[in-house]
Motif scaffolding. Structure first.
Motif, PDB file in Angstrom:
ATOM      1  N   ASP A 240       0.831  -1.205   0.000  1.00  0.00           N
ATOM      2  CA  ASP A 240       0.000   0.000   0.000  1.00  0.00           C
ATOM      3  C   ASP A 240       0.866   1.256   0.000  1.00  0.00           C
ATOM      4  O   ASP A 240       0.654   2.170  -0.802  1.00  0.00           O
ATOM      5  CB  ASP A 240      -0.922   0.019   1.217  1.00  0.00           C
ATOM      6  CG  ASP A 240      -1.920  -1.126   1.224  1.00  0.00           C
ATOM      7  OD1 ASP A 240      -2.304  -1.573   0.122  1.00  0.00           O
ATOM      8  OD2 ASP A 240      -2.302  -1.581   2.313  1.00  0.00           O
TER       9      ASP A 240
ATOM     10  N   GLY B  73      -4.798   1.961   0.104  1.00  0.00           N
ATOM     11  CA  GLY B  73      -5.182   0.680   0.678  1.00  0.00           C
ATOM     12  C   GLY B  73      -5.853  -0.214  -0.348  1.00  0.00           C
ATOM     13  O   GLY B  73      -6.503   0.253  -1.283  1.00  0.00           O
ATOM     14  N   THR B  74      -5.709  -1.527  -0.176  1.00  0.00           N
ATOM     15  CA  THR B  74      -6.242  -2.479  -1.147  1.00  0.00           C
ATOM     16  C   THR B  74      -7.203  -3.488  -0.532  1.00  0.00           C
ATOM     17  O   THR B  74      -8.256  -3.772  -1.095  1.00  0.00           O
ATOM     18  CB  THR B  74      -5.084  -3.197  -1.871  1.00  0.00           C
ATOM     19  OG1 THR B  74      -4.316  -2.237  -2.600  1.00  0.00           O
ATOM     20  CG2 THR B  74      -5.603  -4.260  -2.827  1.00  0.00           C
TER      21      THR B  74
ATOM     22  N   SER C 248      -5.413   0.235  -4.262  1.00  0.00           N
ATOM     23  CA  SER C 248      -5.162   1.592  -3.795  1.00  0.00           C
ATOM     24  C   SER C 248      -6.418   2.463  -3.717  1.00  0.00           C
ATOM     25  O   SER C 248      -6.381   3.653  -4.034  1.00  0.00           O
ATOM     26  CB  SER C 248      -4.120   2.292  -4.685  1.00  0.00           C
ATOM     27  OG  SER C 248      -3.504   3.353  -3.970  1.00  0.00           O
TER      28      SER C 248
END
Length: 318
Positions: free
Chosen positions: A54, A76-77, A105
């Motif tokens: 990330d 963030g994933t 992301s």
């Protein structure tokens, strides 16, 4: 059929970068609530798990460009939450379904759009969250679980194997150690001195990383090591080679080494993540969560995770 959100608000929170960089560049912004298009799900995110990728992807413009990211950029994933709206043509999901998955992301947001038939890297993906798995745990599964499954597929551990796992206490290591043990292998895991108890709790025999690693592993496994996974860099690859492990039974996830097959979560076998989620649900895999933070403390959460000394996963709650 299209569902509607239980929320009547037209805006929502999303963590974004307006300039690439470290945690200090993260901002919480008000953005329009997205609408699910054909083939899409809108998920009301309740938790997002953090991974090293990330902050690596968004550290600078050149790196971001390699992943197809441009400003303004989300963060963030891994995510977990509840289906809030279903786009036209989607089958297999309904409003109210609990789901988890990855959206590259852009997961740390109140809402995320994912393709019902997509992948983490292209469109995002969604999987049904099994009963018995809470959202905080489900939010840790996608990236680390798929990467661990891909690494296991490269070295194919089994009964009679002694596997050296470098970075065994990290997010991927948590899954890799337990999967290797379930396959019948003995696991020796590298980590800091402070991680020894955490590694033992996962089923690994701890060994401290750093200078002298080969000698310490030989003392633990005088009959040799037969396979290795480097989940941090290249030190474990070098140690495994010195210990006589053939290149075809060594894999790495964070670096490319000539002669070594790299493991990438995108190459995990179909159904691998659902299988792991099921193993979490029935207690065969345990996911230690080191810390949870409200989204308002996103910078502190990223700083903790990026320090690479946390034992287990870091989760952001929305």
């Amino acid at each position: 059929m299209t569902g509607t959100s239980v929320s009547h608000s037209s805006t929502a929170r999303a963590v974004q970068f307006e300039s690439f960089g470290g945690p200090e560049a993260l901002r919480i912004r008000e953005v329009p609530v997205p609408e699910a298009g054909a083939g899409q799900l809108r998920v009301r995110v309740t938790a997002a798990g953090l991974n090293p990728m990330d902050w690596f992807m968004t550290s600078d413009a050149d790196t971001a460009a390699r992943f197809g990211l441009s400003l303004p950029c989300g963060f963030g994933t891994d995510y977990a939450g509840v289906v809030d709206q279903v786009g036209a043509g989607v089958t297999g999901f309904a409003v109210g379904d609990r789901v988890f998955g990855g959206a590259l992301s852009r997961a740390v947001a109140d809402y995320v759009l994912v393709d019902a038939a997509g992948t983490i890297a292209v469109g995002g993906d969604a999987h049904h969250t099994p009963d018995g798995v809470d959202d905080r745990t489900a939010a840790t599964l996608a990236i680390a679980g798929c990467t661990a499954a891909a690494a296991l597929a490269v070295i194919a551990p089994g009964a009679g194997d002694t596997v050296l796992v470098g970075g065994a206490g990290g997010g991927v290591g948590v899954f890799a150690v337990q999967l290797a043990r379930m396959a019948g292998a003995r696991v020796i895991g590298t980590g800091s001195a402070s991680s020894a108890d955490a590694l033992r709790s996962l089923g690994a025999e701890p060994v401290e990383y750093g200078g002298g690693l080969v000698d310490r592993v030989r003392a633990l496994a005088p009959h040799g090591v037969t396979a290795a996974m480097d989940l941090h860099g290249t030190d474990t690859v070098a140690a495994a080679r010195e210990l006589g492990v053939p290149d075809e039974r060594i894999t790495a996830i964070a670096a490319r080494v000539e002669g070594i097959t790299s493991a990438n979560g995108a190459n995990a076998a179909p159904g691998a993540i659902e299988e792991i989620a099921g193993q979490v649900a029935d207690g065969r895999i345990r996911v230690p969560i080191a810390a949870t933070f409200p989204v308002e403390q996103i910078r502190a959460a990223v700083e903790l995770q990026a320090g690479r000394h946390v034992h287990g996963k870091v989760v952001v709650e929305l």
